[in-house]
Design a protein around this motif. Sequence first.
Motif, short mmCIF file in Angstrom:
data_model
loop_
_atom_site.label_atom_id
_atom_site.label_comp_id
_atom_site.label_asym_id
_atom_site.label_seq_id
_atom_site.Cartn_x
_atom_site.Cartn_y
_atom_site.Cartn_z
N GLY A 82 0.83 -1.21 0.00
CA GLY A 82 0.00 0.00 0.00
C GLY A 82 0.86 1.25 0.00
N GLY A 83 0.33 2.33 0.54
CA GLY A 83 1.04 3.59 0.57
C GLY A 83 0.15 4.72 0.11
N LYS A 84 0.42 5.90 0.62
CA LYS A 84 -0.39 7.06 0.30
C LYS A 84 0.01 7.63 -1.06
CE LYS A 84 -1.86 11.55 2.12
NZ LYS A 84 -1.68 12.53 3.21
N ALA A 85 -1.00 7.88 -1.89
CA ALA A 85 -0.73 8.46 -3.21
C ALA A 85 -0.31 9.92 -3.06
CB ALA A 85 -1.97 8.37 -4.08
N GLU A 86 0.65 10.33 -3.89
CA GLU A 86 1.13 11.70 -3.85
C GLU A 86 0.86 12.39 -5.18
OE1 GLU A 86 5.16 14.19 -2.64
OE2 GLU A 86 5.35 12.13 -3.39
N ARG A 87 0.22 13.53 -5.11
CA ARG A 87 -0.07 14.32 -6.30
C ARG A 87 1.02 15.37 -6.48
NH1 ARG A 87 -4.19 18.61 -7.76
NH2 ARG A 87 -4.96 18.08 -9.86
N TYR A 88 1.48 15.51 -7.69
CA TYR A 88 2.54 16.48 -7.96
C TYR A 88 2.31 17.11 -9.34
CZ TYR A 88 4.59 12.76 -10.83
OH TYR A 88 4.80 11.79 -11.78
N ALA A 89 3.01 18.18 -9.59
CA ALA A 89 2.89 18.88 -10.88
C ALA A 89 4.17 18.71 -11.68
CB ALA A 89 2.62 20.36 -10.64
N ARG A 90 4.01 18.65 -12.98
CA ARG A 90 5.16 18.67 -13.88
C ARG A 90 5.08 19.97 -14.67
NH1 ARG A 90 6.58 15.10 -17.62
NH2 ARG A 90 4.61 14.03 -18.00
N LEU A 91 5.98 20.88 -14.36
CA LEU A 91 5.91 22.24 -14.87
C LEU A 91 6.82 22.44 -16.07
CD1 LEU A 91 6.15 24.07 -11.41
CD2 LEU A 91 4.07 23.38 -12.64
N ASN A 92 6.31 23.19 -17.07
CA ASN A 92 7.18 23.55 -18.18
C ASN A 92 8.08 24.70 -17.75
OD1 ASN A 92 5.77 26.00 -18.44
ND2 ASN A 92 4.43 25.23 -20.05
N GLU A 93 8.91 25.17 -18.66
CA GLU A 93 9.91 26.17 -18.31
C GLU A 93 9.30 27.43 -17.73
OE1 GLU A 93 13.69 28.56 -20.36
OE2 GLU A 93 12.37 27.31 -21.60
N ASP A 94 8.32 28.01 -18.41
CA ASP A 94 7.73 29.26 -17.94
C ASP A 94 7.02 29.07 -16.60
OD1 ASP A 94 8.63 30.61 -20.17
OD2 ASP A 94 6.78 30.30 -21.31
N GLN A 95 6.33 27.95 -16.44
CA GLN A 95 5.64 27.69 -15.17
C GLN A 95 6.63 27.53 -14.02
OE1 GLN A 95 3.55 24.23 -16.50
NE2 GLN A 95 1.70 25.36 -17.08
N ALA A 96 7.73 26.83 -14.27
CA ALA A 96 8.73 26.63 -13.22
C ALA A 96 9.36 27.96 -12.81
CB ALA A 96 9.80 25.66 -13.70
N ILE A 97 9.66 28.80 -13.80
CA ILE A 97 10.25 30.09 -13.48
C ILE A 97 9.24 30.96 -12.73
CG2 ILE A 97 11.10 32.23 -14.51
CD1 ILE A 97 12.36 30.50 -16.71
N ALA A 114 18.92 30.52 -11.54
CA ALA A 114 19.89 30.55 -12.62
C ALA A 114 20.10 29.16 -13.20
CB ALA A 114 21.22 31.11 -12.11
N GLU A 115 20.17 28.15 -12.35
CA GLU A 115 20.39 26.79 -12.85
C GLU A 115 19.18 26.29 -13.62
OE1 GLU A 115 21.57 22.32 -11.32
OE2 GLU A 115 22.21 24.07 -10.19
N LEU A 116 18.00 26.68 -13.18
CA LEU A 116 16.79 26.24 -13.87
C LEU A 116 16.77 26.80 -15.29
CD1 LEU A 116 14.07 24.75 -13.45
CD2 LEU A 116 13.07 26.98 -12.90
N VAL A 117 17.09 28.08 -15.43
CA VAL A 117 17.14 28.70 -16.76
C VAL A 117 18.18 27.98 -17.62
CG1 VAL A 117 17.72 30.80 -18.03
CG2 VAL A 117 16.31 30.94 -15.97
N ALA A 118 19.35 27.70 -17.04
CA ALA A 118 20.42 27.04 -17.79
C ALA A 118 20.03 25.63 -18.20
CB ALA A 118 21.70 27.01 -16.95
N ALA A 119 19.32 24.91 -17.33
CA ALA A 119 18.92 23.53 -17.63
C ALA A 119 17.96 23.49 -18.81
CB ALA A 119 18.29 22.89 -16.40
N PHE A 120 16.97 24.37 -18.81
CA PHE A 120 16.03 24.41 -19.94
C PHE A 120 16.73 24.86 -21.22
CE2 PHE A 120 12.64 24.30 -16.71
CZ PHE A 120 11.74 23.44 -17.32
N ARG A 121 17.65 25.79 -21.11
CA ARG A 121 18.37 26.24 -22.30
C ARG A 121 19.21 25.11 -22.88
NH1 ARG A 121 22.69 30.86 -21.50
NH2 ARG A 121 23.74 29.11 -20.49
N MET A 122 19.84 24.31 -22.03
CA MET A 122 20.64 23.20 -22.51
C MET A 122 19.78 22.19 -23.27
SD MET A 122 23.06 20.54 -20.39
CE MET A 122 24.14 21.89 -19.88
N VAL A 123 18.58 21.94 -22.75
CA VAL A 123 17.68 21.00 -23.44
C VAL A 123 17.31 21.54 -24.82
CG1 VAL A 123 15.37 19.98 -23.40
CG2 VAL A 123 16.79 19.95 -21.34
N ARG A 124 17.02 22.84 -24.89
CA ARG A 124 16.69 23.44 -26.19
C ARG A 124 17.87 23.35 -27.15
NH1 ARG A 124 14.55 27.53 -22.98
NH2 ARG A 124 16.31 28.89 -23.49
#
Length: 258
Positions: A82-97, A114-124
């Motif tokens: 068993g275990g308790k279900a956890e709800r979470y969000a998966r945010l795109n770049e603009d939403q995360a920022i 700064a790292e978040l911006v760099a991570a999304f830029r690297m993916v692009r």
Amino acid sequence: MQTGQLRKSAGQGSLASKKAVALSVRLNTGSAEPRVDSRALAQLFGNHHRNVMVLIQKHAEQFKKFGHLLFETQVGERKQGGGKAERYARLNEDQAIYLLTLAKNNDRVVPLKAELVAAFRMVRDRASVRATQYLPLYHSVHDAVEALIHRARECGSTTPDAIFHGNANRMLNLVLGITSGERENLTVAQQLTLSSLQFIFARAVQGGLAEGDDHRTVTRRAKAACEDYMVGAGHLLLPPSVSVSVLALGSPASQAVR
């Protein structure tokens, strides 16, 4: 849950505890656009995930202005079942920022932004190189291999076509210093280098065939051309630990071609 509470929570703890957490933003790139897990962001800027989720839900209409607000649920795991279900969000770049703009700037949040911006830029950047350079040249390699197979048949070879294609991929991987399963995770510099190697391989094969060489000679010439490139220029694009490997590796572990 007020924004001020998130800011207060994100700012709690000593400076030492903030610096103890190494920032490492990991993006999920399996969907149409890269996204980041709200649980990971909460952990990185030192907040409880439930507080982050309350904030996202409170400002859901604002988040939706930047794209589809994607929620998922993961069932918790316990040894006894068993275990308790956890709800979470998966945010795109603009939403995360946007989420991070709601947190007060401090010694933990500022570098995370700064790292978040760099991570999304690297993916692009990786996606751009893959689409415009790596994939077209990948197809050029295997078009050249098809021509090589035709010459091999003229020389009486009965080696299956798949072995020729596999050997070309393995040789390029070896010269670059990677294994067969690593192409999906290459850095931009590695992708650019591999793209160049693919171009050189295809050109060398075409040149050898035009001069009338047999398939074995053409293959050796193409491999030598790729190694020469890495020794002369290609290694400059890679970290030293990778770039020195080409001379030490020797011949690729290819299947025999007859």
